[in-house]
Design a protein around this motif. Structure first.
Motif, PDB file in Angstrom:
ATOM      1  N   VAL A  47       5.668   6.301   7.300  1.00  0.00           N
ATOM      2  CA  VAL A  47       5.607   6.388   8.760  1.00  0.00           C
ATOM      3  C   VAL A  47       5.806   4.978   9.320  1.00  0.00           C
ATOM      4  O   VAL A  47       5.038   4.056   8.993  1.00  0.00           O
ATOM      5  N   THR A  48       6.848   4.812  10.104  1.00  0.00           N
ATOM      6  CA  THR A  48       7.163   3.476  10.652  1.00  0.00           C
ATOM      7  C   THR A  48       7.032   3.474  12.163  1.00  0.00           C
ATOM      8  O   THR A  48       7.087   4.530  12.809  1.00  0.00           O
ATOM      9  N   ASN A  49       6.870   2.264  12.701  1.00  0.00           N
ATOM     10  CA  ASN A  49       6.811   2.152  14.163  1.00  0.00           C
ATOM     11  C   ASN A  49       8.215   1.926  14.714  1.00  0.00           C
ATOM     12  O   ASN A  49       9.209   1.961  13.978  1.00  0.00           O
ATOM     13  N   GLU A  50       8.260   1.637  15.992  1.00  0.00           N
ATOM     14  CA  GLU A  50       9.566   1.506  16.636  1.00  0.00           C
ATOM     15  C   GLU A  50      10.337   0.275  16.176  1.00  0.00           C
ATOM     16  O   GLU A  50      11.548   0.173  16.384  1.00  0.00           O
ATOM     17  N   TYR A  51       9.628  -0.646  15.489  1.00  0.00           N
ATOM     18  CA  TYR A  51      10.302  -1.850  15.014  1.00  0.00           C
ATOM     19  C   TYR A  51      10.655  -1.755  13.524  1.00  0.00           C
ATOM     20  O   TYR A  51      11.093  -2.721  12.923  1.00  0.00           O
ATOM     21  N   GLY A  52      10.418  -0.576  12.957  1.00  0.00           N
ATOM     22  CA  GLY A  52      10.761  -0.388  11.551  1.00  0.00           C
ATOM     23  C   GLY A  52       9.711  -0.870  10.605  1.00  0.00           C
ATOM     24  O   GLY A  52       9.946  -0.944   9.389  1.00  0.00           O
ATOM     25  N   VAL A  53       8.519  -1.217  11.124  1.00  0.00           N
ATOM     26  CA  VAL A  53       7.437  -1.670  10.267  1.00  0.00           C
ATOM     27  C   VAL A  53       6.636  -0.454   9.789  1.00  0.00           C
ATOM     28  O   VAL A  53       6.304   0.437  10.579  1.00  0.00           O
ATOM     29  N   ILE A  54       6.333  -0.421   8.492  1.00  0.00           N
ATOM     30  CA  ILE A  54       5.560   0.694   7.934  1.00  0.00           C
ATOM     31  C   ILE A  54       4.135   0.646   8.483  1.00  0.00           C
ATOM     32  O   ILE A  54       3.461  -0.382   8.397  1.00  0.00           O
ATOM     33  N   GLU A  55       3.708   1.760   9.030  1.00  0.00           N
ATOM     34  CA  GLU A  55       2.353   1.848   9.564  1.00  0.00           C
ATOM     35  C   GLU A  55       1.442   2.718   8.692  1.00  0.00           C
ATOM     36  O   GLU A  55       0.224   2.666   8.820  1.00  0.00           O
ATOM     37  N   GLY A  56       2.036   3.570   7.828  1.00  0.00           N
ATOM     38  CA  GLY A  56       1.221   4.435   6.976  1.00  0.00           C
ATOM     39  C   GLY A  56       2.108   5.362   6.157  1.00  0.00           C
ATOM     40  O   GLY A  56       3.340   5.255   6.179  1.00  0.00           O
ATOM     41  N   THR A  57       1.464   6.240   5.426  1.00  0.00           N
ATOM     42  CA  THR A  57       2.193   7.199   4.588  1.00  0.00           C
ATOM     43  C   THR A  57       1.632   8.614   4.790  1.00  0.00           C
ATOM     44  O   THR A  57       0.488   8.798   5.248  1.00  0.00           O
ATOM     45  N   ARG A  58       2.448   9.583   4.442  1.00  0.00           N
ATOM     46  CA  ARG A  58       2.020  10.993   4.474  1.00  0.00           C
ATOM     47  C   ARG A  58       2.603  11.672   3.238  1.00  0.00           C
ATOM     48  O   ARG A  58       3.831  11.700   3.064  1.00  0.00           O
ATOM     49  N   LEU A 105       0.825  -1.214   0.000  1.00  0.00           N
ATOM     50  CA  LEU A 105       0.000   0.000   0.000  1.00  0.00           C
ATOM     51  C   LEU A 105       0.862   1.268   0.000  1.00  0.00           C
ATOM     52  O   LEU A 105       0.549   2.252  -0.671  1.00  0.00           O
ATOM     53  N   ALA A 106       1.965   1.228   0.776  1.00  0.00           N
ATOM     54  CA  ALA A 106       2.838   2.398   0.846  1.00  0.00           C
ATOM     55  C   ALA A 106       3.502   2.668  -0.504  1.00  0.00           C
ATOM     56  O   ALA A 106       3.537   3.806  -0.996  1.00  0.00           O
TER      57      ALA A 106
END
Length: 669
Positions: free
Chosen positions: A43-54, A14-15
Motif C-alpha cells: 500500500v503506497t501513498n500518493e508519492y509512491g512511498v510504501i505505507e503498509g502491506t495487505r 518491513l514490507a
C-alpha cells in the motif's frame, strides 16, 4: 532528506520482510490441501512511498463455488453407485437370485408330473418350494437391510452436517468479531478453515453460499432453506420419519425465541451430495426393486396356491395351499392431518390377485360410506392415470375386495372422517414374509378332480375334454361331486343338423340346456349362464344320442393334468407390468425378475456414466482452482530470491541514510 530516506527504507524493509514471510508460509504449506496461496500487496501513498502491506488469499470465488458443486455431484453419484452395484451383483448371481429358485421349483414339478404317484418326486417339489420361499425371504431381507443401512447413514450424515454447520457458525463469529482469546487471529487462516468445512459439507449435501461485507457467509440448502446465518446462528438438519409414508425424510429444524421447533421439509431431489445419493438410490433403485420383488413373490405364491387348490391330491381331496400369504398383510399409514380415528389394513386378494401391482395404494374416505383405492407414489400422492376404485363400505368395519388391484381392503376401525387418507404398501415387504405352508407330499394336487367318460354305446368318435378348471365352489362335496353338480351331458340332433345339449346333475335333474347349436365349447358355463368349477368342450361332432359322464377322479394317482397346469404357470403371463401401462398380466415369472435385473442394471450403468462425467468435470475445476490457489514451488523459489534482494536493497537504504546522517553531524562540529 536523510530522515525521509530512513523512514522509506524502514517501511520497505518491513514490507519485503512480510513478503518473505508470506512466501515462506506458502512453501511450508505446499502439501496442505486446505491452504490457499497468499500474496502480500504493498500500500503506497500518493508519492509512491510504501505505507503498509495487505496479505490476501489468491482465490477465485466463482471457481471455488464451482468446485464445491462438483464435489457434491461426484459424491452423489459415488454414494448411489456404491449401493446400487451391490444390488446389481446380487441380482446377477445365479446362485443367489430368485430366478434360479423359480427354475429349480418348476424343474421339480416336471419330474413329479413324469411320475405323479411317486412320494419322493413330490417331496422334492415341497423341498424346492421351501427353497423358493427361503430365497424370496433372503432377497427381501437383503433389500430390507439395505433400507436400514440407508437410514443409518442418513442419521450419521445429519450428525456430521450439524457439526459442520456449528463450526461454520463459530467461524462466522470469529471472522466478524475476532477470536476472544486472540484478537490478532489470522483472518486468512480462518477463511481457509471455513473453506475446508465447506468442502466437507459439499461431500454430504449441495448448498449455496452468500458472502457478506462483514466477512461472514450464509449457507443455504439448494432449495433456499438456511443452514448457517450471518450472525453466527445455525439451523440443524434432522432425518425424521414422515408419518404419511413411513420413510425417513430430511428436515431443517430451527427454534423460535419461544423455543418452539419449526421444521421445513427438504425435497429429496434438493439434497445432493452423498446424502442425496443415498436418498436417490433408496427411492429410485432400492424401493422399486423391493416392491417388484414383492409383487413377483405374491404372484408366484398365489398362482401356485390357486392352481393347486383346483386339483386333487393323493388322498382324493381337493388341493391345499402350497404357500402361506397371511403375513403379507400390511397396516395403512394414516396421514398426519387425519381428523378421525379410523384404521385400515391391506392384504392380498388370494385366488384373485392377477391385478396385484408393485405400486403403493392410497385409500381415502370420500363419503360417509365410501372409500377410494388408487395407486400412489412414495410420497403418498395418487398416480396420474391410475384408476380410483370406489368401495361401498356401508356395512362398516370388515373386509372389502378390490379385484382391480388384487387386494383385500380391511376396515379395522370405521372411525375415519371424510377426507382421511391412508397409504398402504402391500408389495414392499411381501417377499420377506411369504412362507411355505405345505409339508406333506401327498397334499400336492397333481391330478384333475374330475374325469370325463364317454358312454359305452356312443356311436360318434367325438371326445369330451376338460376346458377349464376353476377355483372350487359349489360342485364338490368333500372327496366327491355334489349331487347338484353337472355330471352328465347328452346330445340330441335336430332336423337341421344342429344339436340340443342337456346338462344333468347327479340326481338326473336338468342343470342347464343349450338349444340349436353347433358350438360345443365351454358347455357347462353356457348352459348354466354363470361361473362354474369346471367346464368341458367337445372335440369333434357328436352323433344323435351320444352322452358323457363327469365323475370325481377317485384314486387318479397317475393323473398329472393339474400338475401340467401348475407347470404351465412358468411360461404364462401372470405378473402385471404396472397399474397404468397394463390392465392384464403381461409378464411371466422369469420376465418379471428379468425386468428387476434390467432396471437396476440400467440405473447402475447410467450412474456410472454420470460419475465418470462428474469426475472429469471436477478434475478440470480442480486444475483451474490449483492454477490460482495452489502453491507453485518454482514460482515461490523465484519470489524468495526477488524479495530477498529487495529486502537487502531496502536495508542498504537504511545504511546509506545512517551514513549520510552521521556525515552531516560531523560536518557541523
Amino acid at each position: 532528506m536523510s530522515f525521509d530516506l530512513l523512514e522509506a527504507g524502514k517501511r520497505a524493509v518491513l514490507a519485503h520482510q512480510q513478503s518473505l514471510q508470506t512466501t515462506g508460509r506458502n512453501i511450508n504449506n505446499v502439501n496442505n490441501d486446505t491452504y490457499v496461496r497468499e500474496r502480500t500487496n504493498y500500500v503506497t501513498n500518493e508519492y509512491g512511498v510504501i505505507e503498509g502491506t495487505r496479505t490476501e488469499r489468491m482465490i477465485n470465488s466463482f471457481i471455488n463455488k464451482q468446485l464445491n458443486r462438483d464435489i457434491s455431484r461426484v459424491e452423489f453419484n459415488a454414494a448411489k453407485l456404491e449401493q446400487a452395484e451391490q444390488l446389481d451383483k446380487l441380482l446377477g448371481n445365479r446362485d443367489t437370485n430368485v430366478a434360479s429358485a423359480v427354475e429349480s421349483f418348476f424343474n421339480a414339478m416336471q419330474d413329479a408330473n413324469s411320475d405323479p404317484s411317486s412320494i419322493t418326486a413330490r417331496q422334492i417339489v415341497i423341498t424346492e418350494a421351501e427353497g423358493l420361499a427361503t430365497q424370496f425371504n433372503s432377497f427381501g431381507g437383503f433389500l430390507n437391510d439395505q433400507e436400514d443401512i440407508i437410514n443409518q447413514r442418513l442419521s450419521t450424515s445429519t450428525e456430521q452436517i450439524n457439526s459442520i454447520t456449528e463450526n461454520l457458525a463459530e467461524l462466522n463469529i470469529q471472522l466478524q468479531y475476532g477470536n476472544s482469546e486472540n484478537k490478532q487471529s489470522d483472518v486468512n487462516s480462518l477463511m481457509n478453515q471455513r473453506d475446508a468445512e465447506l468442502r466437507k459439507l459439499a461431500e454430504l449435501v449441495q448448498f449455496q453460499t452468500v458472502e457478506h461485507d462483514s466477512g461472514a457467509i450464509s449457507v443455504n440448502m439448494a432449495n433456499g432453506t438456511p443452514l448457517v446465518l450471518e450472525n453466527g446462528k445455525f439451523n440443524t438438519l434432522v432425518a425424521s420419519q414422515k408419518p404419511d409414508t413411513g420413510r425417513l425424510q430430511l428436515f431443517v429444524e430451527s427454534q423460535t425465541k419461544s423455543q418452539n421447533e419449526t421444521r421445513y421439509p427438504v425435497r429429496d431431489e434438493d439434497v445432493g451430495g452423498a446424502v442425496g445419493g443415498y436418498l436417490d438410490y433408496r427411492d429410485n433403485v432400492l424401493l422399486p426393486a423391493q416392491k417388484k420383488l414383492g409383487q413377483l413373490a405374491v404372484r408366484v405364491a398365489d398362482a401356485l396356491n390357486t392352481q393347486n387348490q383346483k386339483g386333487m391330491d393323493l388322498d382324493n381331496q381337493l388341493g391345499a395351499k402350497i404357500f402361506d400369504l397371511s403375513d403379507t398383510k400390511v397396516t395403512g399409514l394414516g396421514f398426519s392431518n387425519n381428523s378421525g380415528s379410523g384404521e385400515i389394513s391391506m392384504s392380498v386378494l388370494e385366488g384373485n390377485s392377477e391385478q396385484f401391482g408393485s405400486e403403493n395404494l392410497l385409500v381415502k374416505k370420500v363419503s360417509a360410506t365410501e372409500y377410494t383405492v388408487q395407486a400412489a407414489d412414495e410420497n403418498g400422492a395418487a398416480l396420474q392415470d391410475s384408476p380410483a376404485i370406489t368401495i361401498d363400505a356401508s356395512a362398516g368395519a370388515g373386509d372389502y375386495e378390490v379385484p382391480e388391484y388384487g387386494v383385500m381392503l380391511s376396515i379395522d376401525n370405521a372411525g375415519a372422517a371424510v377426507g382421511d387418507q391412508f397409504l398402504t404398501k402391500p408389495a414392499e415387504e411381501a417377499a420377506l414374509n411369504i412362507q411355505t405352508q405345505m409339508t406333506r407330499p401327498q397334499d400336492l394336487a397333481l391330478a384333475s378332480p374330475v374325469r370325463l367318460v364317454a358312454t359305452s354305446d356312443n356311436e360318434g368318435v367325438a371326445e369330451l375334454e376338460l376346458s377349464a378348471l376353476n377355483e372350487p365352489g359349489a360342485f364338490y362335496n368333500g372327496n366327491a361331486l355334489d349331487n347338484d353338480a353337472p355330471q352328465r351331458i347328452e346330445f340330441s340332433e335336430n332336423a337341421d343338423g344342429s344339436f340340443d345339449i342337456t346338462v344333468l346333475d347327479g340326481d338326473g335333474d336338468t342343470f342347464g340346456t343349450i338349444t340349436n347349436t353347433n358350438d360345443f365349447e365351454n358347455i357347462i358355463s353356457r348352459a348354466s349362464g354363470g361361473d362354474v368349477d369346471y367346464d368341458v368342450t367337445l372335440d369333434g361332432t357328436p352323433v344323435d344320442g351320444d352322452s358323457f359322464s363327469i365323475q370325481y377322479n377317485t384314486d387318479g394317482i397317475n393323473d398329472n393334468r393339474n400338475g401340467q397346469l401348475l407347470t404351465d404357470l412358468q411360461r404364462e403371463n401372470t405378473v402385471r407390468r404396472s397399474v397404468i401401462d397394463s390392465e392384464e398380466p403381461t409378464l411371466s415369472f422369469n420376465e418379471s425378475f428379468a425386468r428387476i435385473v434390467s432396471e437396476v442394471g440400467s440405473k447402475v450403468s447410467q450412474t456410472r456414466i454420470s460419475q465418470e462425467t462428474a469426475e472429469a468435470i471436477k478434475s478440470q475445476t480442480e486444475t483451474a482452482y490449483e492454477s490460482v490457489s495452489g502453491v507453485n514451488l518454482e514460482e515461490e523459489a523465484a519470489n524468495l530470491i526477488q524479495f530477498e534482494q529487495a529486502y537487502n536493497a531496502s536495508a542498504r537504504i537504511i545504511t546509506v541514510a545512517q551514513t549520510t546522517f552521521d556525515t552531516l553531524l560531523q560536518s557541523t562540529r
